[in-house]
Design a protein around this motif. Structure first.
Motif, short mmCIF file in Angstrom:
data_model
loop_
_atom_site.label_atom_id
_atom_site.label_comp_id
_atom_site.label_asym_id
_atom_site.label_seq_id
_atom_site.Cartn_x
_atom_site.Cartn_y
_atom_site.Cartn_z
N ALA A 11 0.84 -1.21 0.00
CA ALA A 11 0.00 0.00 0.00
C ALA A 11 0.88 1.25 0.00
O ALA A 11 0.59 2.21 -0.73
CB ALA A 11 -0.93 0.00 1.21
N ALA A 12 1.95 1.24 0.78
CA ALA A 12 2.86 2.40 0.82
C ALA A 12 3.51 2.61 -0.55
O ALA A 12 3.70 3.76 -0.98
CB ALA A 12 3.92 2.19 1.89
N THR A 13 3.84 1.53 -1.23
CA THR A 13 4.43 1.64 -2.56
C THR A 13 3.45 2.28 -3.54
O THR A 13 3.82 3.17 -4.32
CB THR A 13 4.85 0.25 -3.07
N PHE A 14 2.19 1.87 -3.49
CA PHE A 14 1.19 2.47 -4.38
C PHE A 14 0.99 3.95 -4.06
O PHE A 14 0.77 4.75 -4.97
CB PHE A 14 -0.13 1.71 -4.30
N LEU A 15 1.07 4.32 -2.80
CA LEU A 15 0.95 5.73 -2.44
C LEU A 15 2.12 6.54 -3.02
O LEU A 15 1.93 7.65 -3.51
CB LEU A 15 0.90 5.91 -0.93
N ALA A 28 -5.37 8.30 -9.23
CA ALA A 28 -6.59 7.81 -8.59
C ALA A 28 -6.60 6.29 -8.55
O ALA A 28 -7.03 5.69 -7.55
CB ALA A 28 -7.82 8.33 -9.34
N GLY A 29 -6.12 5.65 -9.60
CA GLY A 29 -6.05 4.18 -9.62
C GLY A 29 -5.09 3.66 -8.56
O GLY A 29 -5.39 2.68 -7.86
N PHE A 30 -3.94 4.32 -8.43
CA PHE A 30 -2.98 3.92 -7.40
C PHE A 30 -3.56 4.12 -6.01
O PHE A 30 -3.38 3.28 -5.12
CB PHE A 30 -1.67 4.70 -7.54
N LEU A 31 -4.25 5.22 -5.79
CA LEU A 31 -4.85 5.49 -4.48
C LEU A 31 -5.93 4.46 -4.15
O LEU A 31 -6.04 4.01 -3.00
CB LEU A 31 -5.43 6.90 -4.43
N GLU A 32 -6.71 4.09 -5.14
CA GLU A 32 -7.76 3.09 -4.93
C GLU A 32 -7.13 1.74 -4.55
O GLU A 32 -7.60 1.06 -3.62
CB GLU A 32 -8.59 2.94 -6.20
N LYS A 33 -6.07 1.36 -5.24
CA LYS A 33 -5.39 0.10 -4.93
C LYS A 33 -4.77 0.15 -3.54
O LYS A 33 -4.83 -0.83 -2.78
CB LYS A 33 -4.33 -0.18 -5.99
#
Length: 59
Positions: A11-15, A28-33
């Protein structure tokens, strides 16, 4: 099933990816994931090692 630590790190990586991109749709896609992984980490078992004399909690 993946453990809490793994899901939290993902999750931290996607942020980080969301903050690095300039495309709002991609961000937005990364935040949703990241939000999905964060929610799953709350339900995941803690895979950290336990001392041998510690009793396992009842499920």
């Amino acid at each position: 099933m993946a453990g809490k630590k793994y899901l939290t790190e993902q999750a931290a990586t996607f942020l980080k990816f969301a903050m690095a991109t300039t495309d709002p749709d991609v961000a937005a896609g990364f935040l949703e994931k990241a939000a999905d992984l964060s929610a799953r980490s709350k339900e995941a078992p803690d895979a950290s090692p336990r001392a041998p004399d510690v009793e396992q909690p009842e499920s």
